[in-house]
Write a protein that holds these residues in place. Structure first.
Motif, PDB file in Angstrom:
ATOM      1  N   GLY A  14       0.818  -1.210   0.000  1.00  0.00           N
ATOM      2  CA  GLY A  14       0.000   0.000   0.000  1.00  0.00           C
ATOM      3  C   GLY A  14       0.849   1.256   0.000  1.00  0.00           C
ATOM      4  N   LYS A  15       1.994   1.214   0.662  1.00  0.00           N
ATOM      5  CA  LYS A  15       2.888   2.370   0.695  1.00  0.00           C
ATOM      6  C   LYS A  15       3.507   2.624  -0.684  1.00  0.00           C
ATOM      7  CE  LYS A  15       3.908   1.516   5.565  1.00  0.00           C
ATOM      8  NZ  LYS A  15       3.016   2.588   6.054  1.00  0.00           N
ATOM      9  N   VAL A  16       3.725   1.540  -1.432  1.00  0.00           N
ATOM     10  CA  VAL A  16       4.226   1.689  -2.807  1.00  0.00           C
ATOM     11  C   VAL A  16       3.182   2.396  -3.664  1.00  0.00           C
ATOM     12  CG1 VAL A  16       4.993   0.451  -4.878  1.00  0.00           C
ATOM     13  CG2 VAL A  16       5.672  -0.368  -2.604  1.00  0.00           C
ATOM     14  N   ILE A  17       1.930   2.001  -3.497  1.00  0.00           N
ATOM     15  CA  ILE A  17       0.839   2.638  -4.238  1.00  0.00           C
ATOM     16  C   ILE A  17       0.774   4.129  -3.929  1.00  0.00           C
ATOM     17  CG2 ILE A  17      -1.669   2.710  -4.539  1.00  0.00           C
ATOM     18  CD1 ILE A  17      -1.697  -0.299  -3.968  1.00  0.00           C
ATOM     19  N   ILE A  18       0.947   4.461  -2.658  1.00  0.00           N
ATOM     20  CA  ILE A  18       0.923   5.869  -2.259  1.00  0.00           C
ATOM     21  C   ILE A  18       2.083   6.625  -2.886  1.00  0.00           C
ATOM     22  CG2 ILE A  18       1.165   7.451  -0.301  1.00  0.00           C
ATOM     23  CD1 ILE A  18      -0.298   5.308   1.387  1.00  0.00           C
ATOM     24  N   ASP A  19       3.267   6.033  -2.841  1.00  0.00           N
ATOM     25  CA  ASP A  19       4.460   6.703  -3.369  1.00  0.00           C
ATOM     26  C   ASP A  19       4.371   6.947  -4.867  1.00  0.00           C
ATOM     27  OD1 ASP A  19       5.562   6.765  -0.850  1.00  0.00           O
ATOM     28  OD2 ASP A  19       6.789   4.968  -1.128  1.00  0.00           O
ATOM     29  N   THR A  20       3.749   6.008  -5.586  1.00  0.00           N
ATOM     30  CA  THR A  20       3.651   6.145  -7.050  1.00  0.00           C
ATOM     31  C   THR A  20       2.398   6.884  -7.481  1.00  0.00           C
ATOM     32  OG1 THR A  20       2.554   3.985  -7.249  1.00  0.00           O
ATOM     33  CG2 THR A  20       4.960   4.017  -7.422  1.00  0.00           C
ATOM     34  N   GLU A  21       1.525   7.183  -6.511  1.00  0.00           N
ATOM     35  CA  GLU A  21       0.271   7.885  -6.786  1.00  0.00           C
ATOM     36  C   GLU A  21      -0.542   7.189  -7.882  1.00  0.00           C
ATOM     37  OE1 GLU A  21       1.488  11.892  -7.654  1.00  0.00           O
ATOM     38  OE2 GLU A  21       1.647  12.398  -5.530  1.00  0.00           O
ATOM     39  N   GLU A  22      -0.448   5.847  -7.905  1.00  0.00           N
ATOM     40  CA  GLU A  22      -1.224   5.010  -8.826  1.00  0.00           C
ATOM     41  C   GLU A  22      -0.903   5.278 -10.300  1.00  0.00           C
ATOM     42  OE1 GLU A  22      -5.382   5.198  -7.884  1.00  0.00           O
ATOM     43  OE2 GLU A  22      -5.070   4.657  -5.787  1.00  0.00           O
ATOM     44  N   ASP A  23       0.243   5.899 -10.570  1.00  0.00           N
ATOM     45  CA  ASP A  23       0.593   6.223 -11.955  1.00  0.00           C
ATOM     46  C   ASP A  23       0.723   4.979 -12.823  1.00  0.00           C
ATOM     47  OD1 ASP A  23       0.584   8.931 -11.559  1.00  0.00           O
ATOM     48  OD2 ASP A  23       2.752   9.113 -11.283  1.00  0.00           O
ATOM     49  N   ASN A  24       1.137   3.850 -12.222  1.00  0.00           N
ATOM     50  CA  ASN A  24       1.337   2.635 -13.006  1.00  0.00           C
ATOM     51  C   ASN A  24       0.035   2.101 -13.592  1.00  0.00           C
ATOM     52  OD1 ASN A  24       0.809   2.133 -10.190  1.00  0.00           O
ATOM     53  ND2 ASN A  24       1.092  -0.038 -10.590  1.00  0.00           N
ATOM     54  N   TRP A  25      -1.114   2.498 -13.039  1.00  0.00           N
ATOM     55  CA  TRP A  25      -2.402   2.037 -13.554  1.00  0.00           C
ATOM     56  C   TRP A  25      -2.944   2.938 -14.658  1.00  0.00           C
ATOM     57  CZ3 TRP A  25      -3.929   1.572  -7.808  1.00  0.00           C
ATOM     58  CH2 TRP A  25      -3.395   0.383  -7.291  1.00  0.00           C
ATOM     59  N   GLY A  26      -2.430   4.150 -14.728  1.00  0.00           N
ATOM     60  CA  GLY A  26      -2.800   5.040 -15.827  1.00  0.00           C
ATOM     61  C   GLY A  26      -4.226   5.540 -15.817  1.00  0.00           C
ATOM     62  N   TRP A  27      -4.861   5.604 -14.645  1.00  0.00           N
ATOM     63  CA  TRP A  27      -6.265   6.017 -14.606  1.00  0.00           C
ATOM     64  C   TRP A  27      -6.465   7.451 -15.105  1.00  0.00           C
ATOM     65  CZ3 TRP A  27      -8.719   1.826 -14.507  1.00  0.00           C
ATOM     66  CH2 TRP A  27      -8.492   0.804 -13.597  1.00  0.00           C
ATOM     67  N   ASN A  28      -5.458   8.285 -14.964  1.00  0.00           N
ATOM     68  CA  ASN A  28      -5.609   9.691 -15.332  1.00  0.00           C
ATOM     69  C   ASN A  28      -5.297   9.986 -16.794  1.00  0.00           C
ATOM     70  OD1 ASN A  28      -6.428  10.609 -12.763  1.00  0.00           O
ATOM     71  ND2 ASN A  28      -4.293  10.591 -12.055  1.00  0.00           N
ATOM     72  N   LYS A  29      -4.837   8.983 -17.522  1.00  0.00           N
ATOM     73  CA  LYS A  29      -4.581   9.163 -18.948  1.00  0.00           C
ATOM     74  C   LYS A  29      -5.898   9.071 -19.721  1.00  0.00           C
ATOM     75  CE  LYS A  29       0.082   7.241 -18.609  1.00  0.00           C
ATOM     76  NZ  LYS A  29       1.003   6.173 -19.061  1.00  0.00           N
ATOM     77  N   PRO A  30      -5.951   9.623 -20.931  1.00  0.00           N
ATOM     78  CA  PRO A  30      -7.223   9.594 -21.686  1.00  0.00           C
ATOM     79  C   PRO A  30      -7.809   8.190 -21.834  1.00  0.00           C
ATOM     80  CG  PRO A  30      -5.715  11.129 -22.709  1.00  0.00           C
ATOM     81  CD  PRO A  30      -4.928  10.450 -21.617  1.00  0.00           C
ATOM     82  N   ALA A  31      -6.989   7.221 -22.220  1.00  0.00           N
ATOM     83  CA  ALA A  31      -7.491   5.849 -22.347  1.00  0.00           C
ATOM     84  C   ALA A  31      -7.789   5.256 -20.972  1.00  0.00           C
ATOM     85  CB  ALA A  31      -6.488   4.978 -23.095  1.00  0.00           C
ATOM     86  N   GLY A  32      -6.987   5.635 -19.985  1.00  0.00           N
ATOM     87  CA  GLY A  32      -7.197   5.143 -18.630  1.00  0.00           C
ATOM     88  C   GLY A  32      -8.523   5.598 -18.060  1.00  0.00           C
ATOM     89  N   LYS A  33      -8.951   6.796 -18.390  1.00  0.00           N
ATOM     90  CA  LYS A  33     -10.246   7.296 -17.913  1.00  0.00           C
ATOM     91  C   LYS A  33     -11.391   6.490 -18.502  1.00  0.00           C
ATOM     92  CE  LYS A  33      -8.633  12.018 -17.104  1.00  0.00           C
ATOM     93  NZ  LYS A  33      -8.729  13.437 -17.500  1.00  0.00           N
ATOM     94  N   ILE A  34     -11.233   6.066 -19.753  1.00  0.00           N
ATOM     95  CA  ILE A  34     -12.260   5.219 -20.372  1.00  0.00           C
ATOM     96  C   ILE A  34     -12.304   3.864 -19.669  1.00  0.00           C
ATOM     97  CG2 ILE A  34     -12.910   4.010 -22.501  1.00  0.00           C
ATOM     98  CD1 ILE A  34     -11.655   6.369 -24.037  1.00  0.00           C
TER      99      ILE A  34
END
Length: 243
Positions: A14-34
């Motif tokens: 969970g601390k890794v997720i916090i440190d990376t701010e979930e960037d590895n999942w790409g939710w904030n990218k245009p395709a990630g939002k879809i």
């Protein structure tokens, strides 16, 4: 490795997720939002009655919890990492957020009408977790999860090659499953009306100019045998009404 050791490793992740701010999942990218919206739509349709009792497994930092709380009026959400839950709580203070092990739910049996989650089952001993979910569901209750598909080439490499796993930010013990593996586990736990559907070839890093084209390709592939290699699985099952 014991189950308790595995749980502790997930808590630390969970601390890794916090440190990376979930960037590895790409939710904030245009395709990630879809991709995010697709999952929210799927989870939110678990119940027609939006006042029904719902449990979200793996709330994390509230990636889906915030939106789910606006849809379901009786939502409880759990996660193993208290630090992630603090972030979720800051986003949506009204949600009942609990730090709890998904393998050992402390709720009364037959409490929830739906248990849902996104990309969390593959972090768990899913056979054990599904047995617990079955007990906590009301007769006629449903589960819905969106999870990675092991048959997808990228997912297969990501889950089986250690340095790739570390590079993309996976936790040490997470894996993935195939349609028939999770179907077998659901049947073993007692679920019926099982439906597991592979979907999605849209990668979160897809450049915006290619998104519309790829979505059209997805629709074509969904009508062929190639659909089995989609990156994710939509998982749905019901606790029989007579149980």
């Amino acid at each position: 490795m014991t189950l308790q050791q595995r749980i502790e490793r997930e808590r630390l992740h969970g601390k890794v997720i916090i440190d990376t701010e979930e960037d590895n999942w790409g939710w904030n990218k245009p395709a990630g939002k879809i991709r995010w919206q697709r999952r929210l739509n799927y989870l939110s349709q678990a119940l027609e009655d939006k006042h029904g009792t719902v449990l979200e497994i793996g709330a994390g930092s509230g990636t889906f919890t915030v939106a789910l709380a606006e849809i379901f009026s009786s939502l409880t959400a759990i996660d193993i990492c208290a630090d992630l839950l603090e972030i979720a709580r800051s986003k949506q203070p009204s949600v009942n957020l609990l730090c709890m092990d998904a393998h050992n739910l402390t709720f009364p049996n037959d409490q929830f009408e739906a248990i849902i989650g996104c990309s969390v089952l593959h972090h768990l001993d899913w056979d054990l977790a599904l047995q617990g979910f079955f007990e906590k569901l009301k007769p006629g209750g449903v589960i819905r999860f969106s999870e990675p598909n092991l048959l997808n080439p990228q997912i297969f490499v990501q889950k089986n090659v250690p340095f790739v796993k570390r590079y993309v930010g996976d936790s040490p013990d997470e894996y993935a499953f195939t349609v028939w593996q999770i179907e077998r586990s659901l049947k073993k736990a007692g679920f019926s009306q099982i439906k597991v559907v592979p979907y999605e070839f849209l990668h979160p890093s897809t450049p915006p100019k290619f998104i519309d084209t790829l979505i059209k390709v997805e629709k074509l592939l969904s009508k062929t045998w190639l659909k089995h290699f989609g990156g994710s699985l939509m998982i749905e099952a019901m606790k029989p009404a007579d149980r």
